[in-house]
Scaffold this active site. Structure first.
Site, PDB file in Angstrom:
ATOM      1  CG  HIS A 253      44.889   9.127 -45.321  1.00  0.00           C
ATOM      2  ND1 HIS A 253      44.245  10.177 -45.897  1.00  0.00           N
ATOM      3  CD2 HIS A 253      44.373   8.020 -45.884  1.00  0.00           C
ATOM      4  CE1 HIS A 253      43.368   9.727 -46.771  1.00  0.00           C
ATOM      5  NE2 HIS A 253      43.428   8.429 -46.773  1.00  0.00           N
TER       6      HIS A 253
ATOM      7  CE1 TYR B 178      41.659  22.096 -50.015  1.00  0.00           C
ATOM      8  CE2 TYR B 178      43.122  23.988 -50.030  1.00  0.00           C
ATOM      9  CZ  TYR B 178      41.846  23.455 -50.114  1.00  0.00           C
ATOM     10  OH  TYR B 178      40.771  24.280 -50.292  1.00  0.00           O
ATOM     11  CD  GLU B 179      44.074  13.925 -46.152  1.00  0.00           C
ATOM     12  OE1 GLU B 179      42.938  14.393 -46.345  1.00  0.00           O
ATOM     13  OE2 GLU B 179      44.277  12.774 -45.753  1.00  0.00           O
ATOM     14  CB  ALA B 180      46.517  16.699 -52.053  1.00  0.00           C
ATOM     15  N   GLY B 181      49.097  17.636 -49.972  1.00  0.00           N
ATOM     16  CA  GLY B 181      50.514  17.999 -49.924  1.00  0.00           C
ATOM     17  C   GLY B 181      50.791  19.365 -50.477  1.00  0.00           C
TER      18      GLY B 181
END
Lengths: 307, 258
Positions: free
Chosen positions: A107, B55-58
């Site tokens: 990613h 979290y990866e989503a920001g």
């Protein structure tokens, strides 16, 4: 800045801005995925597209199953929180319905490619990928010695998609676009792409945008056309507007285990409706109400007025 | 009362409690979905109230009002301390070295803790195509990586078909020499025991076996000749407080704890 109103319909946007063979970027991460545009590309039977999307989830799974994609540039491919993406697996493992060329990154590295393009650079270094097996199968991943230290870095080239599709919470008629919550790769993708097509949950006046410029992620002069498309991200979500439709993801996962199941799904939810308005009507009021969150307002900030 | 070990618990509850004990107060935890969420929440509710969830989503400093069903769940953003671009999470938090703990799993894990989440078989002609790295490679550059997995022979293999997330590569100092940041895997928590990595060789060994499990059972479910700690002991079960929190407050509907 151009002052003309850029509002068109989703049908018009796809007809005019997606050419067969184009490289397409879809913005967002779990949040604000531009599903309305994806469904319309499938309905208009676009061909030979390359998709650049780090986490393409069901959007690309539908495009692969429907035979729209020739190539996928990606980082992770599954049905998030549910399991496998069946059309993707059928294409890669068995070439059903056709072979799919893949170009794979992490990613971070793929978003770094967009970041480089968005900054006008030919490449960017990253610490991602070093030591993994990804570079063995992807000639676009290279390594360099840092010119200032003895460190080894991974480098990836800029990527400039032909067209970016971005769904946002609100935009004005000129394409000035604001989002909140997960920003994802929307800024990098929009600035990297040659054309930018925006859909918005709501079209608002420019005054709304100007009162809160920190929330703007894309300035209107980068945007070619704007569509007003409420529920444009269903079954993913738009923060403050509607929740992720988890049942829909689970249902997609179980129904698309077979080619026949996928065809049925396609006929029901994409070919079976003419546009997003019909799709929303088909979802039904009960479902829509269930997905609406309770309000949780931010406090307004004072930017001050400096005449 | 709350420090008494529970007599009534499931293997999953034991695994979650064991993972929670790996987190120290004040640490920055990069959380995934499923058991890692519960482990992080459990740590926060017991000994690590000041941990920070990323979290990866920001999102930084998430304070979810419900159990997140996916890593992009909107509940992670409402009430969080900071929302940012996807690239920034990787560049300014993971690559910058600000993350202390991350959770990982995979279809194959080898004796040096390398993980495969990409393909089973040949990359160009895969037997099974898996989702791929996504954020997994970069999560593997946190200071300590915790691996949670089902202990089965086909998963614990001598050599993975594809290195998606780097563990200790080929052992010894090979990870460091390759220029990979972060501390590497620190524990592997399975349904049979807890495994760690030898200080010098970086080879995986069995440190504890769960109550009711035999060492032979762990060896039988590992496809290489697994080393056993000379000081091996039984895994401490979850406390009554931990079990109560998991069942009544953290996952009352049994979404992740089946």
């Amino acid at each position: 800045m151009r002052r003309d109103n850029k509002i068109v319909t989703t049908e018009e946007a796809i007809k005019k801005f997606v050419l067969n063979g184009d490289t397409v970027f879809l913005g967002g991460f779990a949040h604000l995925y531009p599903y309305a545009f994806v469904h319309e590309m499938i309905r208009q039977k676009k061909e030979n597209l390359t998709l650049c999307k780090h986490s393409p989830e069901l959007m690309a799974d539908m495009m692969i199953g429907a035979g729209v994609l020739r190539k996928l540039i990606f980082g992770w491919f599954g049905n998030p929180g549910v399991g496998s993406s069946h059309c993707f697996r059928r294409a890669v493992e068995k070439e059903i319905p056709q072979a799919l060329e893949i170009e794979e990154y992490t990613h971070f590295a793929l978003t770094t490619r967009l970041k480089a393009a968005s900054m006008g650079l030919p490449f960017l270094p990253t610490r991602s990928i070093i030591g993994s097996d990804l570079a063995k199968y992807n000639p676009n991943i290279k390594f360099m010695d840092c010119p200032f230290s003895d460190e080894k870095l991974c480098v990836v080239p800029a990527i400039h998609p032909d067209v970016a599709f971005i769904n946002v919470q609100r935009a004005d008629a000129f394409g000035n676009s604001q989002i909140w919550g997960a920003i994802g790769d929307i800024r990098e993708g929009a600035f990297a792409s040659k054309k930018v097509i925006v859909s918005a949950e709501e079209i608002v006046s420019t005054e709304v945008i100007r009162r809160d410029p920190n929330r703007t992620v894309i300035p209107g002069f980068l945007v070619d056309v704007v569509v007003e498309e409420p529920w444009g991200s269903h079954p993913s979500y738009a923060m403050g507007y509607y929740d992720r439709d988890n049942d829909f993801y689970i249902d997609y996962g179980s129904r698309t285990r077979t080619v026949e199941g996928f065809e049925e799904y396609l006929n029901e939810w994409i070919y079976g409706v003419d546009n997003r308005r019909e799709y929303i009507r088909k979802l039904g009021a009960e479902k829509l109400l269930k997905l609406k969150p309770k309000s949780f307002m931010s406090f307004a900030v004072d930017y001050g007025y400096y005449p | 009362m709350e420090n008494k070990y529970s007599k009534d618990y499931t293997t999953q509850e034991l695994m979650v409690a064991a993972a929670a004990r790996e987190i120290n107060d004040g640490e920055v935890v990069f959380v995934g979905i499923g058991l890692p969420v519960l482990a992080t929440l459990l740590a926060q509710r017991t000994h690590a109230p000041n941990l920070v969830m990323i979290y990866e989503a920001g999102v930084v400093g998430a304070k979810p009002a419900r159990l997140a069903l996916s890593i992009g769940d909107p509940t992670l953003f409402s009430g969080a301390l900071m929302a940012l671009d996807f690239h920034d999470v990787f560049a300014m938090f993971l690559q910058r070295g600000l993350c202390d703990v991350s959770f990982m799993s995979g279809a194959q894990i080898d004796k040096y803790g390398n993980i495969n989440a990409t393909v089973i078989g040949d990359y160009n002609k895969p037997k099974v195509r898996l989702p791929g790295s996504g954020g997994a490679y970069d999560l593997g550059t946190s200071k300590k990586m915790l691996i949670i997995a089902r202990h089965e022979k086909r998963r614990f293999v001598e050599k993975v078909d594809f290195i998606t997330t780097v563990g200790y590569l080929s052992g010894r100092d090979s990870r460091q020499k390759a220029g990979i940041k972060g501390g590497g895997p620190s524990a592997v928590i399975t349904n049979l025991g807890i495994l760690r990595f030898e200080k010098e060789s970086k080879e995986m060994y069995l440190e504890t076996y769960h109550p009711g499990v035999t060492v032979q059972q762990v060896k039988d479910n590992t496809s290489w000749n697994l080393k056993i700690s000379p000081r091996i002991f039984e895994t401490k079960p979850p406390t009554q407080e931990e079990v109560m929190l998991l069942r009544n407050e953290l996952d009352p509907n049994g979404i992740f704890l089946k």
